[in-house]
Write an enzyme that holds these catalytic residues in place. Structure first.
Site: not given
Length: 337
Positions: A148, A306, A278
């Site tokens: 991320s 995610h 995600d």
């Protein structure tokens, strides 16, 4: 019953009862403390030692296991509002002969937080390079993993310091222009249009908002007791002002597409992992990266959101180890040619 025997049973019962009562009391009244104890226990069980390194007036906190050896060391960069211990689920399944380092990103957990610091992606890359140099990690090429926010930092780092990279793993990284908008981006747009742009779904302040954030970040539906949700929120609330500043810094127009602007400079062997479901950063970003990075390997995890390393830690670890083995094999073949 003999009095001595009765006393023995009472003492034994009390010895067992005290930790049970302590656990139950912590669960209902101090869940945040219980969460910290949980991480402390797993660090010890997995052999991850907490360390600090000082660079001028800046302090980095990190955990490590093992020593540098013939195989590349591995540095792991966590995501937005997380911390170094989020990697423990993956560390559990990584071979013990690998040298592992998990660092708290700038401003997070045990690493220095300063209102004067630059928390844009470019600013974070500079800080991570400072950390790498301070522990002499770049004496030889290492493997860099980021997820991320940390994925964007890892990718930009690899583009700026190619000689330090043996290989790279990007897990649903931020910093890209996605062909398809995610649910999270649509939520942000709706909140802005409604005038409620102060509320950010990734910065919860109640147990209910925490539950909604977990649903947004994870495809797997974990049943989490209300007390634990409250504990998770209690741990985060003192840091929410920082998280808000950080979020605004990384989504600023000058920062938000930093990886997009740098990805074509990445030369290290690159692995791209993404959860098919995600909802924070759409899986279409995987193709954007693979088209820009030569010979990159893409793995799309089905029934995964995610939070790839939390939802599929065993699979993530296996994919990383297999990738490292394939990179090593390729390097050995080049030496023999």
């Amino acid at each position: 019953m003999d009095l001595d025997v009765l006393n023995m049973f009472l003492i034994a019962g009390g010895t067992l009862l005290i930790p049970i009562l302590a656990f139950v009391t912590s669960f209902f009244f101090w869940p945040a403390a219980l969460i910290k104890i949980y991480y402390w226990y797993w660090r010890r069980a997995l052999g991850m030692q907490v360390k600090y390194v000082i660079c001028g007036n800046y302090k980095f906190c990190y955990t490590s296991r093992g020593r540098p050896g013939p195989k590349p060391s591995i540095l792991m960069l966590h995501g937005f509002s997380a911390h170094k211990d989020m990697w423990l689920a993956v560390v559990k399944f990584l071979p013990k002969n690998l040298h592992l380092i998990c660092v708290d990103m700038p401003g997070h957990e045990g690493t220095t937080r300063s209102a004067l610091d630059d928390y844009s992606f470019a600013g974070q890359v500079k800080r991570i390079h400072q950390f790498v140099e301070s522990i002499n990690l770049n004496k030889k090429p290492f493997h860099l993993i980021g997820t991320s926010m940390g994925g964007c930092v890892a990718g930009v780092y690899a583009s700026q310091y190619p000689s330090e990279m043996s290989s790279l793993t990007l897990i649903c990284p931020a910093g890209l222009q996605h062909p398809t908008d995610s649910k999270f981006l649509k939520q942000l747009r709706d909140l802005k249009e409604s005038g409620d742009d102060q509320r950010i779904p990734l910065i919860p302040s109640t147990a209910e908002e925490m539950e909604q954030m977990l649903k947004l970040c994870s495809y797997v539906r974990f049943k989490i007791p209300q007390q634990v949700l409250q504990g998770l929120v209690d741990v985060r609330i003192p840091h929410n002002d920082f998280y808000r500043k950080l979020f605004l810094d990384i989504v600023d127009e000058k920062s938000r597409h930093t990886l997009q602007e740098s990805m074509h400079k990445i030369t290290a062997p690159t692995q791209i992992l993404w959860g098919r479901q995600d909802q924070v950063l759409d899986v279409s970003g995987a193709e954007v990266l693979s088209n820009a990075i030569p010979r990159s390997q893409v793995e799309i995890l089905e029934n995964c959101g995610h939070s790839v390393v939390m939802e599929r830690p065993r699979k993530s670890a296996k994919l990383i180890v297999d990738f490292l083995s394939s990179v090593q094999t390729t390097e050995n073949n080049k030496k023999h040619d």
